[in-house]
Structure formats: structure tokens, C-alpha cells
Design an enzyme around this catalytic site. Structure first.
Site, PDB file in Angstrom:
ATOM      1  N   GLY A  12     -42.013  20.762  39.829  1.00 54.98           N
ATOM      2  CA  GLY A  12     -42.219  21.862  38.878  1.00 54.98           C
ATOM      3  C   GLY A  12     -41.443  21.626  37.600  1.00 54.98           C
ATOM      4  O   GLY A  12     -40.796  22.536  37.076  1.00 54.98           O
ATOM      5  N   SER A  14     -42.655  20.927  34.627  1.00 54.02           N
ATOM      6  CA  SER A  14     -43.431  21.091  33.392  1.00 54.02           C
ATOM      7  C   SER A  14     -43.032  22.298  32.550  1.00 54.02           C
ATOM      8  O   SER A  14     -43.336  22.343  31.361  1.00 54.02           O
ATOM      9  CB  SER A  14     -44.923  21.199  33.749  1.00 54.02           C
ATOM     10  OG  SER A  14     -45.111  22.155  34.773  1.00 54.02           O
ATOM     11  N   ARG A  15     -42.373  23.263  33.160  1.00 52.14           N
ATOM     12  CA  ARG A  15     -42.053  24.489  32.409  1.00 52.14           C
ATOM     13  C   ARG A  15     -40.704  25.049  32.856  1.00 52.14           C
ATOM     14  O   ARG A  15     -40.159  24.641  33.876  1.00 52.14           O
ATOM     15  CB  ARG A  15     -43.124  25.566  32.666  1.00 52.14           C
ATOM     16  CG  ARG A  15     -44.462  25.215  32.068  1.00 52.14           C
ATOM     17  CD  ARG A  15     -45.482  26.310  32.238  1.00 52.14           C
ATOM     18  NE  ARG A  15     -46.021  26.379  33.601  1.00 52.14           N
ATOM     19  CZ  ARG A  15     -45.942  27.447  34.391  1.00 52.14           C
ATOM     20  NH1 ARG A  15     -45.346  28.540  33.981  1.00 52.14           N
ATOM     21  NH2 ARG A  15     -46.473  27.434  35.609  1.00 52.14           N
ATOM     22  N   VAL A  65     -46.922  20.730  45.781  1.00 53.02           N
ATOM     23  CA  VAL A  65     -45.940  20.457  46.839  1.00 53.02           C
ATOM     24  C   VAL A  65     -46.125  21.339  48.075  1.00 53.02           C
ATOM     25  O   VAL A  65     -45.526  21.070  49.115  1.00 53.02           O
ATOM     26  CB  VAL A  65     -44.470  20.579  46.331  1.00 53.02           C
ATOM     27  CG1 VAL A  65     -44.165  19.547  45.270  1.00 53.02           C
ATOM     28  CG2 VAL A  65     -44.162  21.989  45.862  1.00 53.02           C
ATOM     29  N   ASN A  91     -37.495  22.342  42.584  1.00 55.89           N
ATOM     30  CA  ASN A  91     -37.506  23.468  41.660  1.00 55.89           C
ATOM     31  C   ASN A  91     -38.817  24.251  41.689  1.00 55.89           C
ATOM     32  O   ASN A  91     -38.840  25.434  41.347  1.00 55.89           O
ATOM     33  CB  ASN A  91     -37.249  22.931  40.248  1.00 55.89           C
ATOM     34  CG  ASN A  91     -37.586  23.937  39.179  1.00 55.89           C
ATOM     35  OD1 ASN A  91     -36.792  24.826  38.868  1.00 55.89           O
ATOM     36  ND2 ASN A  91     -38.781  23.836  38.595  1.00 55.89           N
ATOM     37  N   TYR A 156     -40.705  36.252  48.646  1.00 57.62           N
ATOM     38  CA  TYR A 156     -39.885  35.393  47.776  1.00 57.62           C
ATOM     39  C   TYR A 156     -38.436  35.328  48.293  1.00 57.62           C
ATOM     40  O   TYR A 156     -37.834  34.254  48.371  1.00 57.62           O
ATOM     41  CB  TYR A 156     -39.944  35.960  46.356  1.00 57.62           C
ATOM     42  CG  TYR A 156     -39.228  35.152  45.302  1.00 57.62           C
ATOM     43  CD1 TYR A 156     -39.807  33.988  44.781  1.00 57.62           C
ATOM     44  CD2 TYR A 156     -37.994  35.551  44.788  1.00 57.62           C
ATOM     45  CE1 TYR A 156     -39.166  33.247  43.795  1.00 57.62           C
ATOM     46  CE2 TYR A 156     -37.353  34.824  43.808  1.00 57.62           C
ATOM     47  CZ  TYR A 156     -37.946  33.673  43.302  1.00 57.62           C
ATOM     48  OH  TYR A 156     -37.303  32.951  42.323  1.00 57.62           O
ATOM     49  N   LYS A 160     -36.346  32.033  49.556  1.00 56.32           N
ATOM     50  CA  LYS A 160     -35.120  31.592  48.880  1.00 56.32           C
ATOM     51  C   LYS A 160     -33.910  31.635  49.826  1.00 56.32           C
ATOM     52  O   LYS A 160     -32.993  30.810  49.711  1.00 56.32           O
ATOM     53  CB  LYS A 160     -34.868  32.457  47.633  1.00 56.32           C
ATOM     54  CG  LYS A 160     -35.940  32.280  46.550  1.00 56.32           C
ATOM     55  CD  LYS A 160     -36.022  30.848  46.072  1.00 56.32           C
ATOM     56  CE  LYS A 160     -37.041  30.631  44.979  1.00 56.32           C
ATOM     57  NZ  LYS A 160     -37.099  29.240  44.512  1.00 56.32           N
ATOM     58  N   ILE A 189     -33.474  34.770  34.608  1.00 55.97           N
ATOM     59  CA  ILE A 189     -33.528  33.736  33.573  1.00 55.97           C
ATOM     60  C   ILE A 189     -34.807  33.892  32.742  1.00 55.97           C
ATOM     61  O   ILE A 189     -35.878  34.185  33.302  1.00 55.97           O
ATOM     62  CB  ILE A 189     -33.506  32.318  34.215  1.00 55.97           C
ATOM     63  CG1 ILE A 189     -32.369  32.192  35.252  1.00 55.97           C
ATOM     64  CG2 ILE A 189     -33.405  31.229  33.151  1.00 55.97           C
ATOM     65  CD1 ILE A 189     -30.966  32.356  34.727  1.00 55.97           C
TER      66      ILE A 189
HETATM   67  P1  NAP Z   1     -41.988  28.920  36.008  1.00 51.98           P
HETATM   68  O1  NAP Z   1     -41.619  29.028  34.567  1.00 51.98           O
HETATM   69  O2  NAP Z   1     -43.029  29.820  36.570  1.00 51.98           O
HETATM   70  O3  NAP Z   1     -42.403  27.378  36.311  1.00 51.98           O
HETATM   71  C1  NAP Z   1     -42.771  27.028  37.602  1.00 51.98           C
HETATM   72  C2  NAP Z   1     -42.936  25.534  37.688  1.00 51.98           C
HETATM   73  O4  NAP Z   1     -43.283  25.203  39.045  1.00 51.98           O
HETATM   74  C3  NAP Z   1     -44.044  24.971  36.821  1.00 51.98           C
HETATM   75  O5  NAP Z   1     -43.625  23.721  36.346  1.00 51.98           O
HETATM   76  C4  NAP Z   1     -45.218  24.832  37.784  1.00 51.98           C
HETATM   77  O6  NAP Z   1     -46.134  23.781  37.435  1.00 51.98           O
HETATM   78  C5  NAP Z   1     -44.481  24.451  39.054  1.00 51.98           C
HETATM   79  N1  NAP Z   1     -45.210  24.739  40.281  1.00 51.98           N
HETATM   80  C6  NAP Z   1     -45.627  25.937  40.754  1.00 51.98           C
HETATM   81  N2  NAP Z   1     -46.245  25.781  41.942  1.00 51.98           N
HETATM   82  C7  NAP Z   1     -46.207  24.471  42.220  1.00 51.98           C
HETATM   83  C8  NAP Z   1     -46.679  23.667  43.294  1.00 51.98           C
HETATM   84  N3  NAP Z   1     -47.327  24.212  44.345  1.00 51.98           N
HETATM   85  N4  NAP Z   1     -46.468  22.322  43.261  1.00 51.98           N
HETATM   86  C9  NAP Z   1     -45.825  21.751  42.214  1.00 51.98           C
HETATM   87  N5  NAP Z   1     -45.348  22.456  41.174  1.00 51.98           N
HETATM   88  C10 NAP Z   1     -45.546  23.790  41.175  1.00 51.98           C
HETATM   89  O7  NAP Z   1     -40.707  29.113  36.957  1.00 51.98           O
HETATM   90  P2  NAP Z   1     -39.135  29.158  36.573  1.00 51.98           P
HETATM   91  O8  NAP Z   1     -38.794  30.533  36.173  1.00 51.98           O
HETATM   92  O9  NAP Z   1     -38.799  28.034  35.686  1.00 51.98           O
HETATM   93  O10 NAP Z   1     -38.493  28.940  38.015  1.00 51.98           O
HETATM   94  C11 NAP Z   1     -38.141  27.659  38.510  1.00 51.98           C
HETATM   95  C12 NAP Z   1     -37.456  27.805  39.855  1.00 51.98           C
HETATM   96  O11 NAP Z   1     -36.301  28.624  39.711  1.00 51.98           O
HETATM   97  C13 NAP Z   1     -38.324  28.483  40.908  1.00 51.98           C
HETATM   98  O12 NAP Z   1     -38.068  27.936  42.185  1.00 51.98           O
HETATM   99  C14 NAP Z   1     -37.860  29.928  40.866  1.00 51.98           C
HETATM  100  O13 NAP Z   1     -38.097  30.596  42.079  1.00 51.98           O
HETATM  101  C15 NAP Z   1     -36.379  29.734  40.591  1.00 51.98           C
HETATM  102  N6  NAP Z   1     -35.756  30.914  39.995  1.00 51.98           N
HETATM  103  C16 NAP Z   1     -36.155  31.397  38.784  1.00 51.98           C
HETATM  104  C17 NAP Z   1     -35.526  32.528  38.263  1.00 51.98           C
HETATM  105  C18 NAP Z   1     -35.897  33.137  36.927  1.00 51.98           C
HETATM  106  O14 NAP Z   1     -35.335  34.175  36.576  1.00 51.98           O
HETATM  107  N7  NAP Z   1     -36.783  32.538  36.148  1.00 51.98           N
HETATM  108  C19 NAP Z   1     -34.526  33.163  38.990  1.00 51.98           C
HETATM  109  C20 NAP Z   1     -34.143  32.640  40.220  1.00 51.98           C
HETATM  110  C21 NAP Z   1     -34.760  31.509  40.713  1.00 51.98           C
HETATM  111  P3  NAP Z   1     -47.387  24.034  36.403  1.00 51.98           P
HETATM  112  O15 NAP Z   1     -46.790  24.068  35.030  1.00 51.98           O
HETATM  113  O16 NAP Z   1     -48.266  22.853  36.566  1.00 51.98           O
HETATM  114  O17 NAP Z   1     -47.990  25.320  36.796  1.00 51.98           O
END
Ligand code: NAP
Length: 248
Positions: A12, A14-15, A65, A91, A156, A160, A189
């Protein structure tokens, strides 16, 4: 120099947080494999930015994944290009929020499959070669929600919290081979994942954060990069919260 550069795989990438992790590892001179599910253009942009920031090599690999065969093929593709993987950052993550009473089996399974089983599959695939080389770093992205639970996020939170238990078990199994396994637990975040939250929820959440602001993806990435570094050799089985004090 390129021979020595560590080989990192970020799922993950890409973003959001994953993108920031890729760039932080690149800036530390690592080679970076940027995994993505569907957004090829975003992943390619991350690859180019990794190269600009100092990665000796970077490339994008599509794989869902949550599918164990695709996760294995992902690790195989990276190993084929570089001969192995030194750093794995699990991630990739999704949300399918809803109150427990109304949560569908599909939404429960989808979140567990990506967030927990995906990390299991990638860890298992990198484990053998890492054990052979007697060096490895695995960092799993958990969440404060996995520590405290959250309304509307039973699936979720389970994924986690599951990551934390799985990481501690792996840390015990792999310690003797020079492999550390840790979790980073972000709070709230600023990414696409949280952009969808209504203003009322954001305001309520801000009230629970002692530092009184949302975190930046780069702040999470810095913690991941540290745990992935040689300097973190004596840290394993830990959960490092990057949450503005939310979960203390
Ligand atoms: P996000 O902006 O939604 O980005 C999610 C990333 O995961 C994207 O690159 C997406 O790829 C990829 N992805 C989703 N499903 C996938 C799969 N089945 N196989 C491979 N790649 C996949 O998420 P984020 O906020 O950056 O979060 C990243 C991690 O941190 C996650 O595990 C999330 O649970 C954790 N987290 C985030 C926060 C927060 O506040 N943002 C807080 C706590 C924990 P595509 O671009 O191709 O869709």
C-alpha cells in the site's frame, strides 16, 4: 554502494502513510518496492519521487495482498529483482465501518483479509530468506483503534489488535535470527482514509488528542523508518504510538 543498499517492500505504498514511508526509506538510501492495489499512476509517481530522493532503485508492483497467492507473488517479484528483502512494511489497509449490530459478514471478512491476513501472507513469504540472511526488519501498521476500540470499527479494531498479537508472536519466533518485528500505531492522520470523516467526527476526535491536531503521514513514516533501521536492532515486539498522545 548499490549492492549494500537495503531492499524494502512497502505494501500500500501508493498513497497516504505508505507513500510517506516509501519516501522516508528512499531518503535513507534504501531500494524501495512500492506495492499498490489499483492505483498504478499514484504508485508510479511514488517510484519517481523515491528515485529523486536517493533510492538506488525503485519500482511499483501491483498485488492485492488480501489474496494469499498475490501476496506471495509480490514478495517473489521483489526477491527476483533484488535477490531478497531486508525490510517489510505491512501498511496496506482498508476500512468498512458500521455498527457491529448491522455489520455484514462481507465487510468483516474484507477488512480482516486485507489488514490482517495480508500482513500474515507477506510476513510468511519474506521470513525464510530473512532467516537465512540473519537480518530483517518487519514493521506492521496497527492503529490506536486496535488498542482502544472504536465505535463503528469492530472489524477494523479486530484486525489492528490482531496485528499486534501476530507481531509479538513473530517477534518471539524470529528474534534468534536477527529479525525484529514491531508495530507502529498511528492515531488520527491526515490521509484519504480520514478525509471521508464528517466534520462533527473530526471535531470530536480532536478533543481526544492532547497535541490538539491531526498527525501528518511523514510523522508516522519517521517512526517506521527508525524501526526499520540498523539502529533499532534492540527493539522488538513493541507498539510505538504516533498519535499526539491520544492513547496514553
Ligand atoms: P489510504 O490513504 O487509504 O491508503 C491505503 C493504501 O493501501 C493505498 O496505497 C492502497 O492502494 C493500499 N491498499 C488497500 N488495499 C490494498 C490491498 N488489498 N492490497 C494492496 N494494497 C492495498 O490509507 P492510510 O491512511 O495511508 O493508512 C495506511 C495504513 O495506516 C493502514 O493500514 C491504516 O489502517 C493505518 N492507519 C491509518 C490511520 C489514519 O489516520 N490515516 C490511523 C491508524 C492506522 P491503492 O492506491 O492502489 O488503492
Amino acid at each position: 554502494m548499490e549492492q549494500m543498499a537495503k531492499r524494502a517492500l512497502v505494501t500500500g505504498g501508493s498513497r497516504g502513510i505508505g507513500r510517506a514511508v516509501c519516501l522516508a526509506l528512499a531518503a535513507r538510501g534504501m531500494r524501495v518496492a512500492v506495492n499498490y492495489a489499483g492505483n498504478a499512476a499514484a504508485a508510479e509517481e511514488v517510484v519517481q519521487e523515491c528515485l529523486r530522493r536517493g533510492a538506488p532503485d525503485a519500482f511499483a508492483v501491483q498485488a492485492d495482498v488480501s489474496d494469499i497467492e498475490q501476496a506471495r507473488a509480490l514478495v517473489a517479484a521483489v526477491s527476483e529483482r533484488w535477490g531478497g528483502v531486508d525490510v517489510l512494511v505491512n501498511n496496506a489497509g482498508i476500512t468498512r465501518d458500521g455498527l457491529l449490530m448491522r455489520m455484514s459478514e462481507q465487510d468483516f471478512d474484507a477488512v480482516l483479509a486485507t489488514n490482517l491476513k495480508g500482513a500474515f501472507a507477506c510476513m510468511q513469504a519474506v521470513m525464510r530468506p530473512m532467516m537465512k540472511q540473519r537480518w530483517g526488519r518487519i514493521v506492521n501498521l496497527s492503529s490506536v483503534v486496535g488498542l482502544r476500540g472504536n465505535l463503528g470499527q469492530a472489524n477494523y479494531a479486530a484486525s489492528k489488535a490482531g496485528l499486534i498479537g501476530m507481531s509479538k508472536s513473530a517477534a518471539k519466533e524470529l528474534a534468534s535470527r536477527g529479525i525484529t518485528v514491531n508495530c507502529v500505531a498511528p492515531g488520527f492522520i491526515e490521509t484519504d482514509m480520514t478525509a471521508v470523516l464528517p466534520e462533527s467526527v473530526r471535531t470530536a476526535l480532536l478533543g481526544q488528542i492532547p497535541l490538539a491536531r491531526l498527525g501528518a503521514a511523514e510523522e508516522v513514516a519517521a517512526a517506521v523508518a527508525f524501526l526499520a533501521s540498523p539502529e533499532a536492532a534492540y527493539i522488538t515486539g513493541q507498539v510505538l504510538c504516533v498519535d499526539g498522545g491520544m492513547a496514553m
